[in-house]
Write a protein that holds these residues in place. Sequence first.
Motif, PDB file in Angstrom:
ATOM      1  N   ASN A  66       0.971  -0.743  -0.872  1.00 33.36           N
ATOM      2  CA  ASN A  66      -0.134  -0.124  -0.081  1.00 33.36           C
ATOM      3  C   ASN A  66       1.107   1.017  -0.345  1.00 33.36           C
ATOM      4  OD1 ASN A  66       1.007  -0.209   2.693  1.00 33.36           O
ATOM      5  ND2 ASN A  66      -0.809  -0.161   3.788  1.00 33.36           N
ATOM      6  N   GLY A  67       1.743   1.190  -0.258  1.00 34.55           N
ATOM      7  CA  GLY A  67       2.536   2.011  -0.559  1.00 34.55           C
ATOM      8  C   GLY A  67       3.841   2.286   0.677  1.00 34.55           C
ATOM      9  N   GLY A  68       3.473   1.155   1.661  1.00 34.52           N
ATOM     10  CA  GLY A  68       4.610   1.245   2.621  1.00 34.52           C
ATOM     11  C   GLY A  68       5.045  -0.135   2.524  1.00 34.52           C
ATOM     12  N   GLY A  69       4.654  -0.895   1.865  1.00 34.57           N
ATOM     13  CA  GLY A  69       5.238  -2.536   1.515  1.00 34.57           C
ATOM     14  C   GLY A  69       4.227  -3.760   2.704  1.00 34.57           C
ATOM     15  N   ALA A  70       4.586  -4.095   1.702  1.00 37.71           N
ATOM     16  CA  ALA A  70       3.706  -5.312   1.493  1.00 37.71           C
ATOM     17  C   ALA A  70       3.953  -5.906   3.170  1.00 37.71           C
ATOM     18  CB  ALA A  70       3.636  -6.846   1.074  1.00 37.71           C
ATOM     19  N   GLY A  71       3.200  -6.032   3.892  1.00 36.31           N
ATOM     20  CA  GLY A  71       4.122  -6.722   5.476  1.00 36.31           C
ATOM     21  C   GLY A  71       2.587  -7.866   6.644  1.00 36.31           C
ATOM     22  N   ILE A  72       3.076  -8.145   7.105  1.00 36.14           N
ATOM     23  CA  ILE A  72       1.630  -9.335   8.694  1.00 36.14           C
ATOM     24  C   ILE A  72       1.454  -8.963   9.420  1.00 36.14           C
ATOM     25  CG2 ILE A  72       3.497 -10.757   8.843  1.00 36.14           C
ATOM     26  CD1 ILE A  72       2.278 -13.279   8.100  1.00 36.14           C
ATOM     27  N   ARG A  73       0.334  -9.310  10.123  1.00 38.77           N
ATOM     28  CA  ARG A  73       0.385  -8.822  11.616  1.00 38.77           C
ATOM     29  C   ARG A  73      -0.713  -9.819  12.653  1.00 38.77           C
ATOM     30  NH1 ARG A  73      -3.126  -3.781   9.999  1.00 38.77           N
ATOM     31  NH2 ARG A  73      -4.722  -5.454   9.408  1.00 38.77           N
TER      32      ARG A  73
END
Length: 82
Positions: A66-73
């Motif tokens: 989303n502009g800040g990079g893919a992630g996981i939480r």
Amino acid sequence: MAITRDQCRAGRALLEWTQDHLAKVSNVSKKTLADFEAGKRTPYDRTLADLERALEGAGLEFIPENGGGAGIRFRGRKGQPL
């Protein structure tokens, strides 16, 4: 969105899972998982979906690029609603 190798490694770290454990839970061979995380190969879409499903089943949520990079939480913590 397909799981990335970084999300896979991060997901295992969040859950404190070994490659052996994720391989068993996802029904993906350890060699395939190790090669994926090391950047040596990209598994079939079906295999990526199996890995993603296993990590989601353990309470993780994937965050798209989303502009800040893919992630996981974590969707929720033990004792908290998911």
